[in-house]
Design a protein around this motif. Structure first.
Motif, mmCIF file in Angstrom:
data_model
loop_
_atom_site.group_PDB
_atom_site.id
_atom_site.type_symbol
_atom_site.label_atom_id
_atom_site.label_comp_id
_atom_site.label_asym_id
_atom_site.label_seq_id
_atom_site.Cartn_x
_atom_site.Cartn_y
_atom_site.Cartn_z
ATOM 1 N N GLN A 156 0.825 -1.209 0.000
ATOM 2 C CA GLN A 156 0.000 0.000 0.000
ATOM 3 C C GLN A 156 0.858 1.258 0.000
ATOM 4 O OE1 GLN A 156 -2.441 -0.752 3.463
ATOM 5 N NE2 GLN A 156 -4.057 -1.750 2.261
ATOM 6 N N ILE A 157 1.938 1.235 0.758
ATOM 7 C CA ILE A 157 2.861 2.377 0.757
ATOM 8 C C ILE A 157 3.470 2.557 -0.624
ATOM 9 C CG2 ILE A 157 5.092 3.190 1.621
ATOM 10 C CD1 ILE A 157 4.335 1.985 4.331
ATOM 11 N N ASP A 171 4.280 8.479 -5.610
ATOM 12 C CA ASP A 171 4.175 9.052 -6.951
ATOM 13 C C ASP A 171 5.527 8.951 -7.645
ATOM 14 O OD1 ASP A 171 3.261 10.375 -9.181
ATOM 15 O OD2 ASP A 171 3.638 12.367 -8.333
ATOM 16 N N GLN A 172 5.615 8.075 -8.640
ATOM 17 C CA GLN A 172 6.854 7.838 -9.382
ATOM 18 C C GLN A 172 8.046 7.621 -8.436
ATOM 19 O OE1 GLN A 172 7.070 11.308 -12.008
ATOM 20 N NE2 GLN A 172 5.965 10.190 -13.600
ATOM 21 N N PRO A 173 8.025 6.532 -7.685
ATOM 22 C CA PRO A 173 9.086 6.284 -6.707
ATOM 23 C C PRO A 173 10.469 6.160 -7.341
ATOM 24 C CG PRO A 173 7.738 4.320 -7.047
ATOM 25 C CD PRO A 173 7.031 5.443 -7.726
ATOM 26 N N GLY A 174 11.437 6.802 -6.694
ATOM 27 C CA GLY A 174 12.811 6.751 -7.168
ATOM 28 C C GLY A 174 13.651 5.818 -6.329
#
Length: 377
Positions: free
Chosen positions: A237-238, A243-246
């Motif tokens: 869920q996290i 938003d667009q994880p780096g």
């Protein structure tokens, strides 16, 4: 017709055993010799992995694994004999994983072992894969019974008291997912590659474990059972909410998941340590705390468990990293232990998808239910 092979010479000054393993995605063969002094010598130790074959699928595909085992196991057994400089006539017994595991894979090593045992007239020892892990630290150092045992891998998370070879009493088990599965599935969600557990550990190296607030499953619940399904869901869920994880997001979540799993293992182990002390008040101090299985190779998990053990009057004992994951040396060792006691199996020994280490208590009180083939854990 009597399918039982000849009885072993249990009073021999030395015993030499060929061990075969194929329960998941490592094909392995090893030869061990136990001297009259009790010292164990590893004469050959070969492991053939299947990472490249399963990587495109993000997990182990049973059909691919079974075919790879069947193609490799005969040659690997021959290579182990060659490396040890021995002929089959110089082997006292042949041990193979008989379960639990992926049934197609288990059959590969077990059928090969049966063929060798029949052809060479040697005793067969059908080994419980979990007992191989349970005894694996004894490959490199002394671990006297009784001891507290944490089996923690991709398929199993259990706390047991090991009273002797073949005598185990379960204190707790996972009620859903194993710790290793939580590592692997979270790594897959995050796209970290296969195998997931080591990939997540590498990713966590530069992460901030305080960034994400993850639950520590069962931390304050009575008893010693585990649960990792909720943690796995929380991590997903996290991840889905980012938003667009780096790269830093990946590292932080990996570190948070790793710490939550380590804390859960440490908290439940602490409860088991208290139960062990109540049952064996006269045990030597520090009492041995054996940690075995693939997750035992995780440095952060091992470190936290070592701290917990020291604080509770226990000494953490774990196998070297190469014997944490599936291998045949531990299967040969379990075979040696049973062979020395005169405990062998007939050539009708079954391949088992399920085989609880504490079979009697699992039958009376299965951790996660039973099916047509018996208790799941």
């Amino acid at each position: 017709m009597d399918l039982a092979p000849p009885s072993p010479k249990t009073q021999a000054s030395t015993l030499t055993v060929l061990g075969l393993e194929s329960s998941c995605d490592e094909t392995a063969a090893a030869i061990l010799r136990r001297h009259a002094t009790g010292e164990v010598e590893v004469l050959a130790d070969l492991v053939l992995g299947q990472t490249e074959a399963h990587a495109p699928f993000g997990g182990v595909v049973p059909e691919i694994a079974a075919r790879a085992h069947a193609e490799a196991i005969d040659g690997l057994a021959a290579a182990a004999l060659q490396e040890a400089g021995l002929g089959l006539d110089q082997i006292d017994g042949i041990a193979a994983t008989s379960g639990p595991g992926l049934i197609g894979g288990v059959m590969a090593a077990l059928m090969t072992a049966k063929g060798l045992a029949l052809g060479a007239g040697k005793p067969l020892i059908a080994v419980n894969h979990l007992e191989g892990h349970a005894l694996s630290p004894r490959l490199s150092q002394s671990a006297e019974f009784p001891y507290l045992l944490l089996l923690v891998s991709g398929g199993h998370t259990q706390l047991l008291i090991a009273e002797d070879v073949g005598v185990y009493h379960r204190l707790g088990s996972t009620i859903d997912d194993a710790a290793g599965e939580a590592f692997d599935k979270t790594a897959k969600v995050m796209g970290l590659g296969f195998p997931g557990g080591p990939a997540l550990e590498r990713c966590a190296t530069d992460g901030d474990a305080d960034r994400f607030d993850l639950p520590v499953p069962m931390r304050n619940k009575p008893g010693c059972d585990f649960s990792f399904a909720g943690l796995k869901t929380a991590a997903r869920q996290i991840w889905d909410g980012l938003d667009q994880p780096g790269d830093q997001d990946k590292a932080d979540l990996a570190a948070s998941v790793q710490r939550a799993i380590a804390r859960a293992l440490a908290a439940r182990s602490k409860r088991a340590m208290a139960m062990f002390k109540d049952r064996f008040p006269a045990a030597d101090q520090p009492a041995p705390f054996i940690v075995a299985g693939g997750v035992a190779a995780n440095a952060s998990v091992r470190s936290m468990l070592a701290e917990t053990a020291a604080a509770e009057g226990f000494e953490l004992i774990a196998p070297p990293m190469k014997w944490c994951t599936d291998n045949a040396a531990m299967i040969a060792l379990a075979g040696l232990e049973h062979l020395a006691r005169g405990e062998t199996d007939g050539l009708d020994a079954p391949a088992r998808a399920r085989w609880p280490l504490d079979a009697s208590s699992a039958k009376l009180d299965p951790a996660i239910g039973s099916g047509r083939k018996g208790p799941k854990a």
